[in-house]
Design a protein around this motif. Sequence first.
Motif, PDB file in Angstrom:
ATOM      1  N   UNK A  75       0.843  -1.202   0.000  1.00  0.00           N
ATOM      2  CA  UNK A  75       0.000   0.000   0.000  1.00  0.00           C
ATOM      3  C   UNK A  75       0.874   1.247   0.000  1.00  0.00           C
ATOM      4  N   UNK A  76       0.254   2.405   0.148  1.00  0.00           N
ATOM      5  CA  UNK A  76       0.990   3.673   0.059  1.00  0.00           C
ATOM      6  C   UNK A  76       2.032   3.819   1.167  1.00  0.00           C
ATOM      7  N   UNK A  77       1.825   3.123   2.256  1.00  0.00           N
ATOM      8  CA  UNK A  77       2.768   3.205   3.380  1.00  0.00           C
ATOM      9  C   UNK A  77       3.845   2.131   3.304  1.00  0.00           C
ATOM     10  N   UNK A  78       3.799   1.284   2.269  1.00  0.00           N
ATOM     11  CA  UNK A  78       4.784   0.233   2.136  1.00  0.00           C
ATOM     12  C   UNK A  78       4.416  -1.069   2.829  1.00  0.00           C
ATOM     13  N   UNK A  79       3.213  -1.139   3.389  1.00  0.00           N
ATOM     14  CA  UNK A  79       2.765  -2.366   4.048  1.00  0.00           C
ATOM     15  C   UNK A  79       2.457  -3.438   3.012  1.00  0.00           C
ATOM     16  N   UNK A  80       2.954  -4.645   3.232  1.00  0.00           N
ATOM     17  CA  UNK A  80       2.718  -5.745   2.297  1.00  0.00           C
ATOM     18  C   UNK A  80       1.285  -6.244   2.458  1.00  0.00           C
ATOM     19  N   UNK A  81       0.509  -6.158   1.375  1.00  0.00           N
ATOM     20  CA  UNK A  81      -0.891  -6.591   1.371  1.00  0.00           C
ATOM     21  C   UNK A  81      -1.047  -8.006   0.828  1.00  0.00           C
ATOM     22  N   UNK A  82      -0.057  -8.481   0.099  1.00  0.00           N
ATOM     23  CA  UNK A  82      -0.145  -9.812  -0.487  1.00  0.00           C
ATOM     24  C   UNK A  82       1.080 -10.093  -1.331  1.00  0.00           C
ATOM     25  N   UNK A  83       1.152 -11.314  -1.841  1.00  0.00           N
ATOM     26  CA  UNK A  83       2.294 -11.671  -2.670  1.00  0.00           C
ATOM     27  C   UNK A  83       2.054 -12.971  -3.406  1.00  0.00           C
ATOM     28  N   UNK A  84       2.941 -13.274  -4.313  1.00  0.00           N
ATOM     29  CA  UNK A  84       2.915 -14.516  -5.080  1.00  0.00           C
ATOM     30  C   UNK A  84       4.341 -14.802  -5.519  1.00  0.00           C
ATOM     31  N   UNK A  85       4.655 -16.063  -5.686  1.00  0.00           N
ATOM     32  CA  UNK A  85       5.994 -16.416  -6.153  1.00  0.00           C
ATOM     33  C   UNK A  85       5.884 -17.203  -7.453  1.00  0.00           C
ATOM     34  N   UNK A  86       6.925 -17.166  -8.259  1.00  0.00           N
ATOM     35  CA  UNK A  86       6.983 -17.953  -9.485  1.00  0.00           C
ATOM     36  C   UNK A  86       8.413 -18.400  -9.716  1.00  0.00           C
ATOM     37  N   UNK A  87       8.569 -19.592 -10.302  1.00  0.00           N
ATOM     38  CA  UNK A  87       9.905 -20.166 -10.465  1.00  0.00           C
ATOM     39  C   UNK A  87       9.874 -21.252 -11.529  1.00  0.00           C
ATOM     40  N   UNK A  88      11.039 -21.576 -12.098  1.00  0.00           N
ATOM     41  CA  UNK A  88      11.120 -22.684 -13.056  1.00  0.00           C
ATOM     42  C   UNK A  88      10.743 -24.006 -12.395  1.00  0.00           C
ATOM     43  N   UNK A  89      10.172 -24.911 -13.199  1.00  0.00           N
ATOM     44  CA  UNK A  89       9.751 -26.221 -12.682  1.00  0.00           C
ATOM     45  C   UNK A  89      10.820 -27.293 -12.856  1.00  0.00           C
ATOM     46  N   UNK A  90      11.895 -26.983 -13.565  1.00  0.00           N
ATOM     47  CA  UNK A  90      12.932 -27.968 -13.840  1.00  0.00           C
ATOM     48  C   UNK A  90      14.294 -27.427 -13.436  1.00  0.00           C
ATOM     49  N   UNK A  91      15.229 -28.357 -13.165  1.00  0.00           N
ATOM     50  CA  UNK A  91      16.570 -27.947 -12.746  1.00  0.00           C
ATOM     51  C   UNK A  91      17.240 -27.088 -13.803  1.00  0.00           C
ATOM     52  N   UNK A  92      17.120 -27.481 -15.066  1.00  0.00           N
ATOM     53  CA  UNK A  92      17.540 -26.639 -16.181  1.00  0.00           C
ATOM     54  C   UNK A  92      16.318 -25.898 -16.678  1.00  0.00           C
ATOM     55  N   UNK A  93      16.395 -24.587 -16.735  1.00  0.00           N
ATOM     56  CA  UNK A  93      15.222 -23.789 -17.102  1.00  0.00           C
ATOM     57  C   UNK A  93      14.847 -24.051 -18.566  1.00  0.00           C
ATOM     58  N   UNK A  94      13.703 -24.700 -18.758  1.00  0.00           N
ATOM     59  CA  UNK A  94      13.217 -25.026 -20.103  1.00  0.00           C
ATOM     60  C   UNK A  94      12.111 -24.081 -20.567  1.00  0.00           C
ATOM     61  N   UNK A  95      11.837 -23.061 -19.774  1.00  0.00           N
ATOM     62  CA  UNK A  95      10.723 -22.183 -20.118  1.00  0.00           C
ATOM     63  C   UNK A  95       9.404 -22.661 -19.545  1.00  0.00           C
ATOM     64  N   UNK A  96       9.450 -23.583 -18.596  1.00  0.00           N
ATOM     65  CA  UNK A  96       8.255 -24.079 -17.904  1.00  0.00           C
ATOM     66  C   UNK A  96       8.327 -23.600 -16.461  1.00  0.00           C
ATOM     67  N   UNK A  97       7.451 -22.668 -16.108  1.00  0.00           N
ATOM     68  CA  UNK A  97       7.412 -22.081 -14.774  1.00  0.00           C
ATOM     69  C   UNK A  97       6.050 -22.341 -14.142  1.00  0.00           C
ATOM     70  N   UNK A  98       6.002 -22.145 -12.834  1.00  0.00           N
ATOM     71  CA  UNK A  98       4.738 -22.247 -12.111  1.00  0.00           C
ATOM     72  C   UNK A  98       4.650 -21.135 -11.085  1.00  0.00           C
TER      73      UNK A  98
END
Length: 471
Positions: A75-98
């Motif tokens: 928000x305007x004061x810098x308080x975290x209202x929410x979040x989400x994470x994303x990352x590759x699904x394989x040890x070698x990045x094949x362009x498949x993320x979740x």
Amino acid sequence: MYGVVEGNDLAGLSGAAIAVVQPEFIVQPCSGTAELNAYRALRRETFVAEQGLFAGTDHDDVDDDPRCVVLVATDRDGTVLGGVRLAPCTATDLGWWAGSRLVVTTSARTSGVGPALVRAACAHAESRGVLRFDATVQKRNETLFTRLGWIRRGDVEVANTPHVAMYWPIDRIERLVSSTKAMLAGVLAPLKAQPLGLGAKEFRGDDGVPVPGSDMIAACDAIIPSMVDRDPEWAGWCAALVNLNDLSAMGAYAVGMLDSVGAPTQSRLTRIIRGLANASAAWQVPVLGGHTQAGVPSSLSVTALGRTTNPVRAGGGSVGDRLTLTADVGGGWRRGYQGQQWDSTSRRNSAELTTMASFVARTAPKAAKDVSMAGLAGTTGMLAEASGTGAVLDISSIPKPDSASMGEWITCFPGFAMITADRPGAPTAPSGPALSAECGELTDIPGVALRWPDGITTRAVTSTVTGLGEA
């Protein structure tokens, strides 16, 4: 004070004053430890304490992956209202993320923070060259994701709780194909009406064309004017490169080139010719003549001539044939063309270039095409279309440079790359510094599919590429 406009003067200078409304929240990548800790605390509060999905902690291997990206809404004061994470699904990045661990504070769950985080995650994934983006969402959130454009894949269970496997439809390849090749059938229709129009039977839509009554193969390509203006030497080099690649894909040995060059100044004209001359020397293929003009808008096209008694067709494949990509993954992105043009050839010597150029002739596959501006997936689609088939590419088997994402690599112009089709077990000739790897097969389903390590296939090209049909 000079250069400063007082607030009361805005209306006089530009009409009615415009009120600037600050957003209630912003979504951006996590900026530091404090935001990351706040996001993880919110996850514990929601998934452990409130919902009881996990005992003690929801921390997992994804949190420890240095490639993991966390987006937070503040928000305007810098308080975290929410979040989400994303990352590759394989040890070698094949362009498949979740994406995963989407969470919003109780007070902000009706303020649009959740949908904004989902949209931001999709945009971030696509900006990273991701080709497949998945999420496993709680059943009660399926409607939200569907409304945002996500597609259901199936029901699953996580922590004894009903979830739905879903995916975000990424059309990067389809858009590239549509912008570069989809209009060809309609535009070229008048030429097709003439005898031998668009080439002899079985060679329509090919990289080059057999000259009737001879063993000559001709190929012609132009460079877009903006590229000629922006990087004249590179344009000259590429004008030779793309044409010589066309001859190589036909199994022909180049004997000469003709050029047609225009430029507004002598200086630019000289730079274009210098790039073309450097390529001519590198491949040891002379420029036999052409047309040169100054004082005109920039333009550049080259016709290359080669010889072979056994031309290799793009349309020679059949269902069940194995696909092999042979590509030079050395080098790097051309300066100014990050993610679009890969440059390996300007760093190769003549022996390496001529060895790669003769690869198709020495292999003699059933079908071949050089990878063009339609990228690997689009070019594979053109080979399949000409062969009257479809194709599937095994993502994990595609050779690529470490510094290119899979999304970039299979949609860029890769310098030197040949996609060939042949019967299973057919031998492949040495390709010099280029790498060769089987990476798919021709199928009876039109278009191009991508096959992932978990066995799921996604559609990259839904139908034909050019509309020219079977050669």
